[in-house]
Design a protein around this motif. Structure first.
Motif, PDB file in Angstrom:
ATOM      1  N   LEU A  28      77.406  35.504  52.375  1.00 53.77           N
ATOM      2  CA  LEU A  28      76.440  36.081  51.216  1.00 53.77           C
ATOM      3  C   LEU A  28      77.000  37.353  51.082  1.00 53.77           C
ATOM      4  CD1 LEU A  28      73.058  34.349  51.173  1.00 53.77           C
ATOM      5  CD2 LEU A  28      74.956  33.840  49.791  1.00 53.77           C
ATOM      6  N   THR A  34      69.725  40.678  42.813  1.00 55.07           N
ATOM      7  CA  THR A  34      69.155  39.467  43.227  1.00 55.07           C
ATOM      8  C   THR A  34      67.987  39.643  44.050  1.00 55.07           C
ATOM      9  OG1 THR A  34      71.263  38.424  43.277  1.00 55.07           O
ATOM     10  CG2 THR A  34      69.519  37.231  44.283  1.00 55.07           C
ATOM     11  N   VAL A  39      67.067  35.155  47.756  1.00 52.30           N
ATOM     12  CA  VAL A  39      68.199  34.969  48.841  1.00 52.30           C
ATOM     13  C   VAL A  39      67.646  34.043  49.787  1.00 52.30           C
ATOM     14  CG1 VAL A  39      69.641  36.074  50.178  1.00 52.30           C
ATOM     15  CG2 VAL A  39      69.197  36.881  47.986  1.00 52.30           C
ATOM     16  N   ILE A  43      69.055  30.613  51.335  1.00 55.26           N
ATOM     17  CA  ILE A  43      69.436  30.382  52.841  1.00 55.26           C
ATOM     18  C   ILE A  43      68.393  29.223  53.734  1.00 55.26           C
ATOM     19  CG2 ILE A  43      69.674  31.558  55.211  1.00 55.26           C
ATOM     20  CD1 ILE A  43      69.804  34.178  53.590  1.00 55.26           C
ATOM     21  N   VAL A  61      72.358  40.925  55.185  1.00 57.33           N
ATOM     22  CA  VAL A  61      73.145  41.131  53.957  1.00 57.33           C
ATOM     23  C   VAL A  61      72.885  42.521  53.354  1.00 57.33           C
ATOM     24  CG1 VAL A  61      74.058  39.929  51.972  1.00 57.33           C
ATOM     25  CG2 VAL A  61      73.456  38.686  53.808  1.00 57.33           C
ATOM     26  N   ARG A  66      77.378  42.042  53.698  1.00 60.25           N
ATOM     27  CA  ARG A  66      77.547  40.861  53.717  1.00 60.25           C
ATOM     28  C   ARG A  66      76.996  40.132  55.165  1.00 60.25           C
ATOM     29  NH1 ARG A  66      83.585  39.634  53.771  1.00 60.25           N
ATOM     30  NH2 ARG A  66      83.577  39.081  55.960  1.00 60.25           N
ATOM     31  N   CYS A  69      75.932  32.725  56.880  1.00 58.88           N
ATOM     32  CA  CYS A  69      74.842  31.644  56.581  1.00 58.88           C
ATOM     33  C   CYS A  69      75.346  30.563  57.539  1.00 58.88           C
ATOM     34  CB  CYS A  69      74.878  31.399  55.305  1.00 58.88           C
ATOM     35  SG  CYS A  69      74.182  32.817  54.232  1.00 58.88           S
ATOM     36  N   VAL A  84      75.395  27.135  45.844  1.00 62.32           N
ATOM     37  CA  VAL A  84      74.619  28.241  45.740  1.00 62.32           C
ATOM     38  C   VAL A  84      75.081  29.022  44.440  1.00 62.32           C
ATOM     39  CG1 VAL A  84      74.752  30.802  46.896  1.00 62.32           C
ATOM     40  CG2 VAL A  84      74.422  28.547  48.424  1.00 62.32           C
ATOM     41  N   LEU A  95      74.128  37.012  42.536  1.00 61.99           N
ATOM     42  CA  LEU A  95      74.270  36.593  43.922  1.00 61.99           C
ATOM     43  C   LEU A  95      75.825  36.158  44.092  1.00 61.99           C
ATOM     44  CD1 LEU A  95      73.316  36.420  46.798  1.00 61.99           C
ATOM     45  CD2 LEU A  95      72.647  34.188  46.158  1.00 61.99           C
ATOM     46  N   GLN A  96      76.480  36.682  44.973  1.00 59.85           N
ATOM     47  CA  GLN A  96      77.713  35.917  45.333  1.00 59.85           C
ATOM     48  C   GLN A  96      77.863  35.504  46.680  1.00 59.85           C
ATOM     49  OE1 GLN A  96      80.590  35.770  43.561  1.00 59.85           O
ATOM     50  NE2 GLN A  96      79.920  36.851  41.860  1.00 59.85           N
ATOM     51  N   CYS A  97      78.705  34.282  46.642  1.00 61.58           N
ATOM     52  CA  CYS A  97      78.846  33.683  48.029  1.00 61.58           C
ATOM     53  C   CYS A  97      80.258  33.349  48.101  1.00 61.58           C
ATOM     54  CB  CYS A  97      78.003  32.362  47.811  1.00 61.58           C
ATOM     55  SG  CYS A  97      77.792  31.103  49.328  1.00 61.58           S
TER      56      CYS A  97
END
Ligand code: TYC
Length: 102
Positions: A28, A34, A39, A43, A61, A66, A69, A84, A95-97
């Motif tokens: 993540l 976010t 978050v 998770i 994160v 970063r 997970c 996600v 949110l970026q994954c």
């Protein structure tokens, strides 16, 4: 003309060539918008972590930019990233994954 090998020689050669499949980290990335609670819930839900572990990962994160997970085979890592991102966009969060070879 084909060379003859006994079965154990052929098996030994195949075993030498066979590598375990590459594994992928799912990470993540931090952002300023976010909510922390969202978050943590992500998770817990998608990476099967308990609340305390999920909170620690989220805070890492938030602090470092970063955090990892989990580590999975490629197709599973890819599905986790998609799930996600879909969940976050539906909720209106940026949110970026991402996934990276481990
Ligand atoms: N930085 C976010 C905040 O202060 C929290 C956050 C943590 C966002 C982890 C994304 O992957 C993330 N609300």
């Amino acid at each position: 003309m084909a060379t003859k090998h006994d079965n154990s020689t052929v098996l030994a050669r195949q075993e030498q060539k066979l590598k375990p499949p590459p594994m992928y980290q799912v990470l993540l990335l931090n952002d300023d918008y976010t909510p922390m609670e969202f978050v943590v819930a992500i998770i817990q839900e998608f990476f099967s972590k308990d609340r305390e572990t999920a909170t620690q990962i989220m805070l890492k994160v938030h602090r470092d930019g970063r955090g990892m997970c989990g580590v999975y085979p490629k197709d599973i890592a890819c599905t986790k990233v998609e799930l996600v991102l879909t969940h976050a966009r539906k909720a209106g969060h940026p949110l970026q994954c991402v996934m990276e070879e481990a």
